[in-house]
Design a protein around this motif. Structure first.
Motif, mmCIF file in Angstrom:
data_model
loop_
_atom_site.group_PDB
_atom_site.id
_atom_site.type_symbol
_atom_site.label_atom_id
_atom_site.label_comp_id
_atom_site.label_asym_id
_atom_site.label_seq_id
_atom_site.Cartn_x
_atom_site.Cartn_y
_atom_site.Cartn_z
ATOM 1 N N ALA A 1 0.837 -1.206 0.000
ATOM 2 C CA ALA A 1 0.000 0.000 0.000
ATOM 3 C C ALA A 1 0.869 1.252 0.000
ATOM 4 N N PHE B 1 2.860 1.383 -3.633
ATOM 5 C CA PHE B 1 2.022 1.758 -4.774
ATOM 6 C C PHE B 1 1.357 3.112 -4.570
ATOM 7 N N GLY B 2 1.097 3.468 -3.307
ATOM 8 C CA GLY B 2 0.536 4.792 -3.027
ATOM 9 C C GLY B 2 1.501 5.897 -3.406
ATOM 10 N N SER C 1 1.894 5.997 -7.207
ATOM 11 C CA SER C 1 0.742 6.637 -7.835
ATOM 12 C C SER C 1 0.807 8.149 -7.712
ATOM 13 N N SER D 1 -3.148 1.018 -6.315
ATOM 14 C CA SER D 1 -2.853 1.764 -5.095
ATOM 15 C C SER D 1 -4.087 1.877 -4.215
#
Length: 299
Positions: free
Chosen positions: A47, A50-51, A54, A186
């Motif tokens: 998390a 990918f957060g 993004s 994300s």
């Protein structure tokens, strides 16, 4: 190196990493860390990764109540329920059982596509669903015997994992057509992290991390860096050039590789009964997913 070789190499590496994960995770669970603690490490790390990715690369938002609710459902089915059932099941059952039962995923996709998207299901698919379910039932029934390496409850959790992921694949399709993949990934990992933290927090506090041998730390790094991050990046790149059926072939390769790895490292035993049930599962999945061309899509 040609594009075709690069695509095949990427897909094979993804299949190999996923196959190795069945035995690697068994090395860690439950002696060093519980299955839900392991999930928390993996999902929360993903998390965050990918957060940040993004925010830096895409900066796209999911808009509208409908799309946001669908993304939450995708996070529940594709990450939270999926991972809780997978690691909970793998903690109980044998690596070979888990690898074979995971392959019923395409059957779940067909069933829920018919239910949710009203897609037509012909006789061949119905036959395939029946054959695959028979193989899965016999494998689970076989695990109820104390003389086997599997466990019926663990097998059922793996089946629930495959069903949950099948629902996710159906739900996520409209979002993937509307938004960039990293935006969806994300979001679903963020939702998944929120759900798995209450399950994994206690198990994450329990271990004495100073006593972990080197191989446990390497296993944890493998599950976070390779199983989560590397496989996503390789899959995302390969899917630009590979047809869905080619990706499917490498997905079917995963249980075979998992069997070789589990047996080779003494983590499981491959019996004649498991071989026969595996043939039923593979035959059923083949009937469900046949009639597509397994080729590289030209650039």
């Amino acid at each position: 190196m040609s594009k075709q070789i690069q695509v095949h190499a990427s897909l094979f590496l993804v299949a190999l990493i996923y196959a190795a994960n069945f035995s690697v995770a068994k090395e860690v669970m439950p002696e060093y860390i519980g299955p839900f603690g392991l999930i928390m490490i993996r999902v929360v790390s993903a998390a965050l990764f990918f957060g940040i990715l993004s925010k830096l690369l895409v900066k796209e938002k999911i808009v509208g109540w409908s799309d946001n609710m669908r993304s939450v459902l995708c996070g529940l089915t594709g990450i939270a329920i999926n991972q809780l059932c997978f690691f909970g099941g793998l903690n109980l059952t044998a690596p070979i059982n888990a690898a074979l039962l995971m392959i019923v995923g395409p059957v779940a996709v067909v069933v829920f596509s018919a239910i949710l998207l009203k897609e037509r299901v012909g006789w061949r698919k119905v036959t395939g669903i029946g054959v695959a379910c028979l193989g899965a039932f016999l494998l689970i029934n076989n695990s109820a015997s104390s003389s086997t390496t599997g466990h019926w409850l663990g097998d059922l959790l793996i089946i629930l994992n495959a069903i949950s992921y099948g629902i996710y694949l159906v739900l996520v399709k409209p979002l993937m057509l509307k938004y960039k993949a990293i935006t969806i990934v994300s979001r679903i990992f963020a939702v998944g992290a929120v759900v798995v933290i209450p399950f994994g927090y206690q198990q994450l506090q329990t271990p004495d991390y100073t006593s972990f041998p080197t191989f446990v730390w390497l296993a944890l790094l493998f599950m976070v860096l390779a199983v989560t991050f590397l496989t996503y990046l390789l899959n995302a790149w390969a899917l630009k050039f590979a047809s869905p059926s080619l990706v499917g072939i490498y997905m079917y390769l995963q249980p075979l590789l998992a069997i070789f790895i589990a047996v080779g490292f003494g983590k499981d035993v491959f019996t004649l009964e498991k071989g026969l049930y595996a043939l039923l599962i593979f035959a059923g999945v083949y009937l469900v997913s046949r009639a597509r061309q397994n080729s590289i899509v030209k650039v």
